[in-house]
Design an enzyme around this catalytic site. Sequence first.
Site, short mmCIF file in Angstrom:
data_model
loop_
_atom_site.label_atom_id
_atom_site.label_comp_id
_atom_site.label_asym_id
_atom_site.label_seq_id
_atom_site.Cartn_x
_atom_site.Cartn_y
_atom_site.Cartn_z
N TRP A 29 21.16 12.30 26.94
CA TRP A 29 21.62 10.93 27.18
C TRP A 29 22.31 10.43 25.92
O TRP A 29 21.78 10.59 24.83
CB TRP A 29 20.41 10.05 27.53
CG TRP A 29 20.79 8.77 28.23
CD1 TRP A 29 21.29 7.66 27.64
CD2 TRP A 29 20.69 8.48 29.62
NE1 TRP A 29 21.51 6.69 28.57
CE2 TRP A 29 21.15 7.16 29.80
CE3 TRP A 29 20.25 9.21 30.74
CZ2 TRP A 29 21.19 6.54 31.05
CZ3 TRP A 29 20.29 8.59 31.97
CH2 TRP A 29 20.75 7.28 32.13
N HIS A 95 13.94 -1.13 30.79
CA HIS A 95 13.92 0.32 30.66
C HIS A 95 13.86 0.75 29.19
O HIS A 95 13.14 1.68 28.83
CB HIS A 95 15.16 0.92 31.32
CG HIS A 95 14.89 2.16 32.08
ND1 HIS A 95 14.57 2.18 33.41
CD2 HIS A 95 14.87 3.45 31.68
CE1 HIS A 95 14.37 3.41 33.80
NE2 HIS A 95 14.53 4.21 32.77
C1 DLZ Z 1 17.35 5.98 32.30
C2 DLZ Z 1 17.76 5.89 30.87
C3 DLZ Z 1 18.39 4.74 30.37
C4 DLZ Z 1 18.67 3.55 31.22
N1 DLZ Z 1 18.81 4.66 29.13
C5 DLZ Z 1 18.59 5.72 28.28
C6 DLZ Z 1 19.01 5.67 26.93
O1 DLZ Z 1 19.63 4.70 26.45
N2 DLZ Z 1 18.73 6.75 26.15
C7 DLZ Z 1 18.07 7.85 26.61
O2 DLZ Z 1 17.83 8.78 25.83
N3 DLZ Z 1 17.69 7.93 27.90
C8 DLZ Z 1 17.93 6.91 28.74
N4 DLZ Z 1 17.54 6.97 30.04
C9 DLZ Z 1 16.96 8.25 30.53
C10 DLZ Z 1 15.46 8.40 30.26
O3 DLZ Z 1 15.20 8.76 28.92
C11 DLZ Z 1 14.86 9.51 31.16
O4 DLZ Z 1 15.63 10.68 31.02
C12 DLZ Z 1 14.84 9.10 32.62
O5 DLZ Z 1 14.17 7.88 32.80
C13 DLZ Z 1 14.13 10.20 33.49
O6 DLZ Z 1 12.78 10.36 33.07
#
Ligand code: DLZ
Length: 160
Positions: A29, A95
């Site tokens: 991400w 979140h």
């Molecule tokens: C869902 C999500 C969101 C909204 N934002 C981020 C973020 O800014 N950085 C990050 O590393 N991961 C984000 N995720 C994904 C969550 O870490 C995770 O992969 C999902 O909720 C599935 O468990």
Amino acid sequence: MATKDLSDYDIATVPSAKKMRFGIVVSEWNIEVTGALANGAVKTLLKHGAKEENIKVHYVPGSFELPLGGQFLAKAGGFDAIILLGCVIQGETKHFDFICQGVTKGTVDLNLKYNLPFIFGVLTTKTMEQAIARSGGKHGNKGNEAAVTAIKMVSLSRNL
Ligand code: DLZ
């Protein structure tokens, strides 16, 4: 308050990483940021003597998965420290809080459960601009800081 340069450290205080083995878990991400963190971490480990073959990089989907990814590596064995790299950017929902809580608590638990350094290299920022500034931009690179911390923790555990 001035923001610390994350890449600024006293090189004389960093032991040799020549005989150390590192696992790096990178969140996909915000990969433009986390990829830069990973490059910074690898570069710093190599600079301090770690061998390329002793640095293994693996990916997980998001920062929430970093602790479990780290645990997989710890269970597989063969690492002196595991560096967790992620970037969580505050959105409009809660979140952000849940992910930050999960990865923070998960990392603390892993350190104590495995008696092994799991390094918290996760940026938690309000904006993408702030994250870019801390992944090789004007405030340095948190990946450098995480690598130095990993080396120092392995050295500490070996020298008691
Ligand atoms: C869902 C999500 C969101 C909204 N934002 C981020 C973020 O800014 N950085 C990050 O590393 N991961 C984000 N995720 C994904 C969550 O870490 C995770 O992969 C999902 O909720 C599935 O468990």
